[in-house]
Design a protein around this motif. Structure first.
Motif, PDB file in Angstrom:
ATOM      1  N   GLY A 183       0.793  -1.215   0.000  1.00 51.44           N
ATOM      2  CA  GLY A 183       0.000   0.000   0.000  1.00 51.44           C
ATOM      3  C   GLY A 183       0.826   1.265   0.000  1.00 51.44           C
ATOM      4  N   TYR A 184       2.134   1.132   0.277  1.00 52.57           N
ATOM      5  CA  TYR A 184       2.987   2.307   0.222  1.00 52.57           C
ATOM      6  C   TYR A 184       3.562   2.438  -1.190  1.00 52.57           C
ATOM      7  N   GLY A 185       2.677   2.575  -2.129  1.00 49.82           N
ATOM      8  CA  GLY A 185       3.053   2.550  -3.529  1.00 49.82           C
ATOM      9  C   GLY A 185       1.917   1.842  -4.225  1.00 49.82           C
ATOM     10  N   ASP A 186       1.674   2.215  -5.439  1.00 49.72           N
ATOM     11  CA  ASP A 186       0.474   1.704  -6.093  1.00 49.72           C
ATOM     12  C   ASP A 186       0.855   0.540  -6.977  1.00 49.72           C
ATOM     13  N   SER A 187       1.340  -0.500  -6.366  1.00 47.54           N
ATOM     14  CA  SER A 187       1.922  -1.548  -7.180  1.00 47.54           C
ATOM     15  C   SER A 187       1.561  -2.919  -6.653  1.00 47.54           C
ATOM     16  N   HIS A 188       0.673  -3.585  -7.319  1.00 47.26           N
ATOM     17  CA  HIS A 188       0.453  -5.000  -6.998  1.00 47.26           C
ATOM     18  C   HIS A 188       0.296  -5.751  -8.313  1.00 47.26           C
ATOM     19  N   PRO A 189       1.426  -6.079  -8.888  1.00 46.81           N
ATOM     20  CA  PRO A 189       1.413  -6.579 -10.265  1.00 46.81           C
ATOM     21  C   PRO A 189       1.297  -8.094 -10.348  1.00 46.81           C
ATOM     22  N   PHE A 190       1.366  -8.573 -11.559  1.00 49.27           N
ATOM     23  CA  PHE A 190       1.467  -9.995 -11.844  1.00 49.27           C
ATOM     24  C   PHE A 190       2.887 -10.271 -12.348  1.00 49.27           C
ATOM     25  N   ALA A 191       3.366 -11.454 -12.014  1.00 49.71           N
ATOM     26  CA  ALA A 191       4.670 -11.840 -12.565  1.00 49.71           C
ATOM     27  C   ALA A 191       4.414 -12.396 -13.965  1.00 49.71           C
ATOM     28  N   GLY A 192       4.574 -11.546 -14.948  1.00 55.25           N
ATOM     29  CA  GLY A 192       4.305 -11.955 -16.325  1.00 55.25           C
ATOM     30  C   GLY A 192       5.196 -13.099 -16.736  1.00 55.25           C
ATOM     31  N   GLU A 193       6.474 -12.937 -16.437  1.00 49.97           N
ATOM     32  CA  GLU A 193       7.404 -13.998 -16.801  1.00 49.97           C
ATOM     33  C   GLU A 193       8.675 -13.874 -15.997  1.00 49.97           C
ATOM     34  N   MET A 194       9.210 -15.030 -15.690  1.00 45.06           N
ATOM     35  CA  MET A 194      10.509 -15.097 -15.031  1.00 45.06           C
ATOM     36  C   MET A 194      11.308 -16.123 -15.788  1.00 45.06           C
ATOM     37  N   ARG A 195      12.514 -15.786 -16.159  1.00 43.65           N
ATOM     38  CA  ARG A 195      13.350 -16.786 -16.838  1.00 43.65           C
ATOM     39  C   ARG A 195      14.786 -16.709 -16.364  1.00 43.65           C
ATOM     40  N   SER A 196      15.411 -17.881 -16.250  1.00 39.02           N
ATOM     41  CA  SER A 196      16.830 -17.956 -15.912  1.00 39.02           C
ATOM     42  C   SER A 196      17.512 -18.848 -16.934  1.00 39.02           C
ATOM     43  N   GLY A 197      18.727 -18.544 -17.219  1.00 35.40           N
ATOM     44  CA  GLY A 197      19.490 -19.406 -18.111  1.00 35.40           C
ATOM     45  C   GLY A 197      20.717 -18.688 -18.636  1.00 35.40           C
TER      46      GLY A 197
END
Lengths: 230, 153, 406
Positions: free
Chosen positions: C250-264
């Protein structure tokens, strides 16, 4: 294939023209850096930079070694026309220093010029009042440099930080107009251009903090004490 | 750029890539087995430094500076005149020297075929095998979540 | 009055000797090698690389060993070392779409081209201490973590028979696709882009702008997106994690979705001056995260999703996610959102991300402040004396003047 963003000066370096730089890149660059530092802090003191055997094209030893020491991928370089037109010079500078070349002197962090091809002083970057250090440093190849100025009509008498009383300096081959501009540029201190003059394997620095007076009667500015200096 | 220049450029890009990515020990083993000792002059002795790695915002947007990585570079000139260069991630000077020598020799038609067969091909085979192994391990962790509508692929 | 302190050399030498002795620990126990740290504590190594801002696992492992495992100290060591090296220019921007996927998940789409690849993760572990790891050196004997997800798909029944394959529970293997090949993994957010539902990461035909490098030029405010990102990537993981937590709470207007995470592994290319064409210099392990945020639209733009982007060296998912969250929060101003919270304030965030700076400033309090403190001491004594004299004096307007005396 990704788009290239480092494309400041694309066009092939001619690999057939490349020659060795410093034998020991780290140690030799440190040695030359120390010389330039000393030259800048004791203006008019002539030092020798003689660590390389061969130099590319028209570059003399001291200017080549200063380039190897100070030029890198983060410094923009302006070359005077003869140097800029010489593939040997450009290829080796780009190979050893990765320095981007610029066509406008005002954009340059370092300008490297032959004495008879000097850009007008006012076309270089003099820095700004927030960052006077962001000015262009001008490196000039001259025929000869000497502290003996008695018989020279190109002599200067230097005073200021790093000089106990005064020091004579003569750099042969600098155009009159440039010499005059350099004297006048002191009025805009702390803005200005720091110069290094290179003759063969010798170098001498003339930072903007050094006051310059012509040692003869040139331009009506009479310096009375220069004779005792030598 | 002519067609053949284009081809030789991409051939050179290929072997430079294999030489840079090869396992250091494997490179030295393969190189020593070739028993070539060319005469050369240093244009740039093996030198360790950093390059600033760049990325793109969102993967495809404007470039930004991601952070630095170590790399070692070297340049040699053979008696024949050809210039070999190397830029190898990490801090292995011997690796950089061998890669630069190999790059110089690979530009020489007399050596090219032999080096492609006896140096580049085996090193590349190792890289390919390592990549396949990594891929197989990752593939084994691929998951199909339960789902009601899903077409067969 | 204290005077400046000199000397202490002998004491300092001895303190360093004691530090080395404690770092080594009990000499009856085998010494840890740098290679062991690199191989067996890779996530600690990755953190040091990230915040040290130098990709070199061996150096990061060395720094960890030298720093007795203190990551901030190790990061400081790596930063100090990097200043001794020359800079050989800049790489071409890495192409993370061509990443050799080791792990790739999406919180927004269940089914996506290329699929969800769990890779190596602690996500589905039960966080039970694995006492089998106490069995010295014989990790093959250890019971694997009970693998599971919220649908109970994966099971593991590694028995004493398959001791030789500790990494891969055989059940898990048969539950997944049998192919050893991964399909191509296009960017998840491009699926939204095709419908025009999300902002483009660059406008059509937009030219590349050479990003400023904060290791060469100090950050000026407001900072461009590229500079903010560079700052966050080398920022302290704990600080960024907490900021992103705050921004979601709530200290910021940010509650997103993790669209994508990739490692490699991703290939790194640069263009040497003498060649004029890009060459590959090696591969680096990177973790990339793209967050999808809501955006309510403006006069000029219809409502669409916006992006927050994060990337980190090594397998550093928490870091990449935190960078993406804070990166998005810091875009508030350019997206015309109200800037109400510290997480959206560039100067607050970017000036305080660096653990080396923060540590330096906090640590400087350990330096002698004897003279400073002495003067404060004098002052307090004087004020107290004045106050007690005033209270000793019977005065009718005491209540009014008491404040002024102090």
């Amino acid at each position: 294939m990704s788009v290239q963003v480092n494309s400041m000066n694309r066009g092939a370096v001619r690999s057939d023209l490349l020659m060795a730089g410093f034998d020991d890149a780290v140690q030799d660059a440190q040695k030359v850096f120390r010389k330039v530092l000393k030259a800048m802090s004791e203006p008019g003191t002539i030092l020798t930079a003689d660590l390389t055997d061969k130099t590319p094209g028209a570059l003399n030893k001291s200017s080549w070694e200063i380039a190897l020491t100070l030029f890198d991928a983060d410094t923009k370089i302006w070359l005077s026309p003869t140097l800029a037109g010489d593939d040997v010079v450009v290829s080796n500078l780009r190979f050893h220093c990765q320095c981007p070349m610029v066509s406008e002197p005002a954009e340059a962090d370092f300008a490297l010029a032959l004495a008879d091809e000097l850009p007008e002083l006012k076309t270089l970057n003099w820095g700004n009042s927030e960052y006077p250090d962001q000015s262009t440093t001008l490196i000039v190849q001259v025929e000869a440099i000497t502290n003996q100025v008695q018989d020279s009509d190109e002599g200067w008498c230097l005073t200021g930080p790093g000089i106990e009383t005064e020091r004579g300096l003569s750099a042969k081959g600098l155009p009159y107009s440039f010499r005059l501009d350099l004297v006048n540029s002191r009025k805009r201190f702390p803005l200005g251009v720091d110069c290094v003059f290179c003759a063969d394997d010798q170098l001498v620095a003339l930072p903007r903090s050094t006051e310059i007076k012509p040692s003869d009667n040139e331009d009506g500015i009479r310096n009375t004490t220069q004779q005792e200096a030598n | 750029m002519t067609m053949s220049e284009q081809q030789s450029k991409s051939a050179r890009q290929h072997w430079i890539s294999v030489l840079a990515k090869a396992d250091s020990k494997a490179l030295q083993d393969q190189w020593q087995a070739l028993a070539i000792e060319p005469e050369y002059q240093f244009i740039r002795k093996p030198e360790i430094g950093l390059t600033m790695m760049r990325g793109r915002v969102g993967g495809s947007g404007q470039p930004f500076n991601l952070g630095e990585m170590t790399l070692t570079r070297c340049a040699v000139r053979l008696a024949s005149g050809s210039l070999g260069v190397s830029y190898v991630a990490g801090r292995n000077k011997a690796h950089a020297l061998t890669a630069a020598l190999a790059d110089a020799l690979l530009q020489d038609r007399d050596y090219q075929v032999a080096l492609q067969e006896q140096l580049i091909a085996p090193l590349e085979a190792q890289l390919v095998a390592a990549k396949a192994e990594r891929e197989a391990k990752a593939s084994a962790t691929k998951v199909d979540f339960f789902t009601l509508v899903r077409g067969e692929d | 009055m204290y005077v400046a302190v000199k000397g202490g050399e002998k004491a300092i030498d001895n303190a360093h000797a004691l530090m080395r002795e404690q770092r080594r620990g009990d000499t009856a126990i085998a010494e840890l090698s740098v290679e062991q740290i690199k191989q067996q504590l890779p996530l600690a190594v990755d953190r040091v690389m990230n915040e040290g801002s130098v990709y070199d696992p061996e150096l990061a492992a060395l720094a960890l060993k030298q720093a007795s495992g203190d990551s901030v100290e190790a990061i400081f060591l790596l930063r100090a070392y990097r200043t001794t090296l020359p800079r050989f220019g800049y790489s071409e921007p890495v192409d993370t779409e061509q990443m050799q996927i080791e792990r790739r998940i999406s919180g927004t789409f269940k089914d996506l081209p290329g699929g969800q690849v769990l890779g190596s993760t602690y996500d589905y572990t039960h966080r039970l201490l694995d006492f089998a790891l106490l069995a010295e050196g014989d990790s093959a004997l250890s019971e694997p973590e009970q693998a599971s997800n919220n649908m109970g798909v994966l099971q593991s029944d590694l028995s004493a028979n398959n001791v030789g394959v500790p990494q891969f529970p055989s059940e898990a293997r048969t539950e997944t696709k049998t192919s050893d090949k991964l399909e191509a993994c296009p960017r998840v957010l491009e699926l939204l882009n095709q419908e025009g539902l999300i902002e483009q990461s660059r406008a059509d035909g937009e030219e590349d702008i050479t990003p400023r490098d904060l290791t060469r030029q100090p950050v000026n405010y407001p900072a461009e997106r590229a500079v903010r990102l560079q700052n966050l990537i080398r920022g302290d993981e704990g600080f960024l994690l907490s900021l992103s937590y705050a921004s979601m709470r709530g200290y910021g207007d940010s509650h997103p979705f993790a669209g994508e995470m990739r490692s490699g592994l991703v290939s790194v290319e640069l263009v040497p001056e003498e060649l004029g064409f890009p060459i590959e210099i090696g591969e680096v392990m990177l973790t990339e995260c793209e967050m999808v945020n809501q955006f309510h639209g403006s006069k000029d733009q219809p409502p669409q999703f916006t992006r927050g982007y994060g990337i980190a060296m090594g397998r550093a998912e928490r870091k990449a996610m935190s960078v993406a969250l804070v990166e998005r929060a810091l875009r508030a101003e350019e997206l015309g959102e109200a800037v109400n919270y510290p997480t959206q304030d560039q100067e607050f965030v970017l000036s305080h991300t660096d653990c080396v700076s923060a540590n330096g400033f906090v640590s400087h309090l350990k330096l002698p402040h004897y003279v400073d403190f002495q003067s404060e001491l004098e002052m307090i004594r004087r004020l107290r004396k004045a106050a007690s004299e005033a209270s000793a004096q019977p005065s009718e307007d005491k209540a009014d003047t008491a404040g002024e005396k102090i």
